[in-house]
Design a protein around this motif. Structure first.
Motif, PDB file in Angstrom:
ATOM      1  N   PRO A 167      58.370  63.295  83.334  1.00 23.43           N
ATOM      2  CA  PRO A 167      57.352  62.280  83.052  1.00 23.43           C
ATOM      3  C   PRO A 167      57.191  62.001  81.566  1.00 23.43           C
ATOM      4  O   PRO A 167      57.325  62.905  80.741  1.00 23.43           O
ATOM      5  N   ILE A 168      56.893  60.753  81.233  1.00 23.88           N
ATOM      6  CA  ILE A 168      56.601  60.390  79.840  1.00 23.88           C
ATOM      7  C   ILE A 168      55.199  59.775  79.775  1.00 23.88           C
ATOM      8  O   ILE A 168      54.925  58.757  80.413  1.00 23.88           O
ATOM      9  N   VAL A 169      54.331  60.440  79.035  1.00 27.90           N
ATOM     10  CA  VAL A 169      52.988  59.914  78.759  1.00 27.90           C
ATOM     11  C   VAL A 169      52.803  59.986  77.242  1.00 27.90           C
ATOM     12  O   VAL A 169      53.065  61.026  76.634  1.00 27.90           O
ATOM     13  N   LEU A 170      52.363  58.890  76.646  1.00 28.00           N
ATOM     14  CA  LEU A 170      52.279  58.828  75.180  1.00 28.00           C
ATOM     15  C   LEU A 170      50.856  58.497  74.724  1.00 28.00           C
ATOM     16  O   LEU A 170      50.000  58.117  75.518  1.00 28.00           O
ATOM     17  N   GLY A 171      50.644  58.635  73.417  1.00 28.99           N
ATOM     18  CA  GLY A 171      49.426  58.114  72.798  1.00 28.99           C
ATOM     19  C   GLY A 171      48.271  59.089  72.780  1.00 28.99           C
ATOM     20  O   GLY A 171      48.425  60.255  72.472  1.00 28.99           O
ATOM     21  N   GLN A 252      54.397  60.756  61.202  1.00 25.64           N
ATOM     22  CA  GLN A 252      54.672  60.481  59.777  1.00 25.64           C
ATOM     23  C   GLN A 252      55.804  59.464  59.714  1.00 25.64           C
ATOM     24  O   GLN A 252      56.908  59.774  59.306  1.00 25.64           O
ATOM     25  N   GLY A 253      55.518  58.255  60.200  1.00 27.13           N
ATOM     26  CA  GLY A 253      56.508  57.183  60.145  1.00 27.13           C
ATOM     27  C   GLY A 253      57.178  56.923  61.485  1.00 27.13           C
ATOM     28  O   GLY A 253      57.705  55.823  61.700  1.00 27.13           O
ATOM     29  N   GLU A 254      57.177  57.919  62.393  1.00 23.66           N
ATOM     30  CA  GLU A 254      57.797  57.673  63.701  1.00 23.66           C
ATOM     31  C   GLU A 254      57.008  56.570  64.417  1.00 23.66           C
ATOM     32  O   GLU A 254      55.794  56.472  64.281  1.00 23.66           O
ATOM     33  N   TYR A 255      57.684  55.761  65.191  1.00 24.59           N
ATOM     34  CA  TYR A 255      57.090  54.634  65.929  1.00 24.59           C
ATOM     35  C   TYR A 255      56.413  53.649  64.960  1.00 24.59           C
ATOM     36  O   TYR A 255      55.523  52.893  65.337  1.00 24.59           O
ATOM     37  N   GLY A 256      56.763  53.739  63.675  1.00 23.54           N
ATOM     38  CA  GLY A 256      56.143  52.864  62.674  1.00 23.54           C
ATOM     39  C   GLY A 256      54.683  53.227  62.400  1.00 23.54           C
ATOM     40  O   GLY A 256      53.916  52.383  61.935  1.00 23.54           O
ATOM     41  N   VAL A 257      54.291  54.479  62.700  1.00 26.08           N
ATOM     42  CA  VAL A 257      52.890  54.884  62.576  1.00 26.08           C
ATOM     43  C   VAL A 257      52.768  56.050  61.597  1.00 26.08           C
ATOM     44  O   VAL A 257      53.601  56.962  61.592  1.00 26.08           O
ATOM     45  N   ASN A 258      51.702  56.039  60.798  1.00 32.57           N
ATOM     46  CA  ASN A 258      51.489  57.102  59.810  1.00 32.57           C
ATOM     47  C   ASN A 258      50.108  57.704  59.906  1.00 32.57           C
ATOM     48  O   ASN A 258      49.131  56.968  60.095  1.00 32.57           O
ATOM     49  N   ASP A 259      50.031  59.027  59.742  1.00 36.15           N
ATOM     50  CA  ASP A 259      48.753  59.731  59.601  1.00 36.15           C
ATOM     51  C   ASP A 259      47.810  59.535  60.797  1.00 36.15           C
ATOM     52  O   ASP A 259      46.595  59.420  60.631  1.00 36.15           O
ATOM     53  N   VAL A 260      48.391  59.494  61.981  1.00 39.36           N
ATOM     54  CA  VAL A 260      47.602  59.404  63.219  1.00 39.36           C
ATOM     55  C   VAL A 260      48.174  60.431  64.195  1.00 39.36           C
ATOM     56  O   VAL A 260      49.382  60.638  64.241  1.00 39.36           O
ATOM     57  N   VAL A 261      47.290  61.066  64.979  1.00 45.29           N
ATOM     58  CA  VAL A 261      47.750  62.030  65.985  1.00 45.29           C
ATOM     59  C   VAL A 261      48.071  61.282  67.280  1.00 45.29           C
ATOM     60  O   VAL A 261      47.286  60.441  67.713  1.00 45.29           O
ATOM     61  N   ALA A 295      43.190  53.212  69.439  1.00 45.40           N
ATOM     62  CA  ALA A 295      42.040  53.980  69.950  1.00 45.40           C
ATOM     63  C   ALA A 295      41.938  55.330  69.221  1.00 45.40           C
ATOM     64  O   ALA A 295      40.846  55.796  68.908  1.00 45.40           O
ATOM     65  N   VAL A 296      43.095  55.951  68.929  1.00 43.86           N
ATOM     66  CA  VAL A 296      43.058  57.218  68.169  1.00 43.86           C
ATOM     67  C   VAL A 296      42.504  56.949  66.768  1.00 43.86           C
ATOM     68  O   VAL A 296      41.647  57.687  66.276  1.00 43.86           O
ATOM     69  N   ARG A 297      42.999  55.879  66.167  1.00 40.31           N
ATOM     70  CA  ARG A 297      42.532  55.542  64.807  1.00 40.31           C
ATOM     71  C   ARG A 297      41.019  55.352  64.775  1.00 40.31           C
ATOM     72  O   ARG A 297      40.331  55.847  63.879  1.00 40.31           O
TER      73      ARG A 297
END
Ligand SMILES: NC(=O)c1ccc[n+]([C@@H]2O[C@H](COP(=O)([O-])OP(=O)(O)OC[C@H]3O[C@@H](n4cnc5c(N)ncnc54)[C@H](O)[C@@H]3O)[C@@H](O)[C@H]2O)c1
Length: 308
Positions: A167-171, A252-261, A295-297
């Motif tokens: 299974p793949i669940v993200l975010g 840290q840059g993956e998926y074009g996203v930074n500094d978010v869990v 939503a995390v942000r």
């Protein structure tokens, strides 16, 4: 040695039991409650004796007893009380994370830290910031709860073993999580090809609301499933399994996203998160993932400034 902070609580004590049952390591249960971690440890010691394990387990009210731990699991915190807002709970549990992080810095600075306490994405972020450790060392739980729940509901619809589903669940953990049926495989075939759209919508809905359903039925939140997931994560690190697991990390840059869990697949081994994997999302999935990231942000933005 593995320390569970919050070890007298439901998830903490259950995790202690699973760690011993699977012979992962010696266990220390630390909690602020008087006598309770010692009582849980005594019962678990009797359990270890019953199963013929020579693993040691102690209970303590002193953070000092985490000294020498390879892994610290944080399940410490408080549930939301009637009349309390999410923001109030966020601040209360962030304070607990800061206190536990300071103890880790002092007594087990090299430990890999697994964070379960809710809201787990924000709590992982607080521990990461407070420890000033590399992101490989601070790992949020939840993927190994959300993803097996997707497998569970899909397996029931398909009449196959959940073990045969990847299974793949993200975010984000919680109602803004983002299950991805097109990339969740059964023998290389996507769930989205094995089920109708209505069936997919139904298993996604059930996965997202699974935690609330457990609380509705029995009055308190999950302990068995999260404790099992935490145990597998600890095992992957302790035994250097280099295993692909969905966990929450600081992007840290993956998926074009930074500094978010966010929950993403990672390779877990003796160094903690050894690699962050980027799954190939199509445009529509990418939008869904970014909605979850937003939503995390928003959650991280509502943290009191001293914890950011
Ligand atoms: N991320 C997930 O998927 C997931 C799943 C289940 C539960 N949770 C969360 O995990 C947390 C624990 O759940 P639970 O059911 O075990 O709750 P619980 O109330 O049974 O246990 C929490 C324990 O933490 C202890 N504690 C509080 N402050 C402490 C401190 N400063 N130091 C040491 N111990 C401290 C409490 O005394 C208590 O024993 C909650 O925040 C819950 O919402 C998250």
């Amino acid at each position: 040695m593995i320390t569970v902070v919050g070890g007298a609580g439901k998830v903490g004590a259950t995790t202690g039991a699973f760690l011993l049952m699977r012979d992962v390591d010696d266990v220390v249960l630390i909690d602020i409650l008087k006598d309770k971690p010692q009582g849980e440890a005594l019962d678990l010691g009797h359990m270890a004796s019953a199963i013929g394990s020579s693993r040691k387990v102690i209970g303590s009210n002193d953070y000092k007893d985490m000294a020498g731990s390879d892994i610290v699991i944080i399940t410490a915190g408080f549930p939301r009380k009637a009349g309390q807002t999410r923001e109030e709970l966020l601040a209360i549990n962030a304070k607990v994370m800061a206190e536990v992080s300071d103890a880790i810095k002092e007594y087990a600075p090299k430990a890999k830290v697994l964070v379960l306490t809710n809201p787990s994405d924000a709590m992982t972020y607080v521990v990461y910031k407070r420890l000033k450790a590399p992101r490989s060392q601070v790992i949020g739980f939840s993927g190994l709860l959300d993803a097996p729940r997707l497998s569970y509901y899909a397996s029931q619809k398909l009449g196959i073993s959940p073990a045969s589903i990847l299974p793949i669940v993200l975010g984000m953990h919680g109602e803004n999580m983002f299950p991805v049926p097109r990339l969740s495989m059964v023998g290389g075939v996507p769930l989205s090809e094995l089920m109708t759209k209505d069936q997919i919508d139904d298993i996604v809905k059930k996965t997202v609301s699974a935690g609330a359903e457990v609380i509705k039925l029995r009055g308190y939140s999950s302990n068995w499933a999260p404790a099992a997931g935490l145990t597998l994560m600890a095992e992957a690190i302790k035994n250097d399994q280099k295993r692909a697991i969905i966990a929450s990390v600081i992007l840290q840059g993956e998926y074009g996203v930074n500094d978010v869990v966010a929950e993403v697949p990672v390779i877990l081994g003796k160094n903690g998160v050894e690699k962050v994997l980027e799954v190939p999302l199509n445009d529509e999935e990418r939008q869904g993932f970014m909605k979850s990231i937003d939503a995390v942000r928003a959650l991280l933005n509502s943290l009191p400034p001293e914890y950011k």
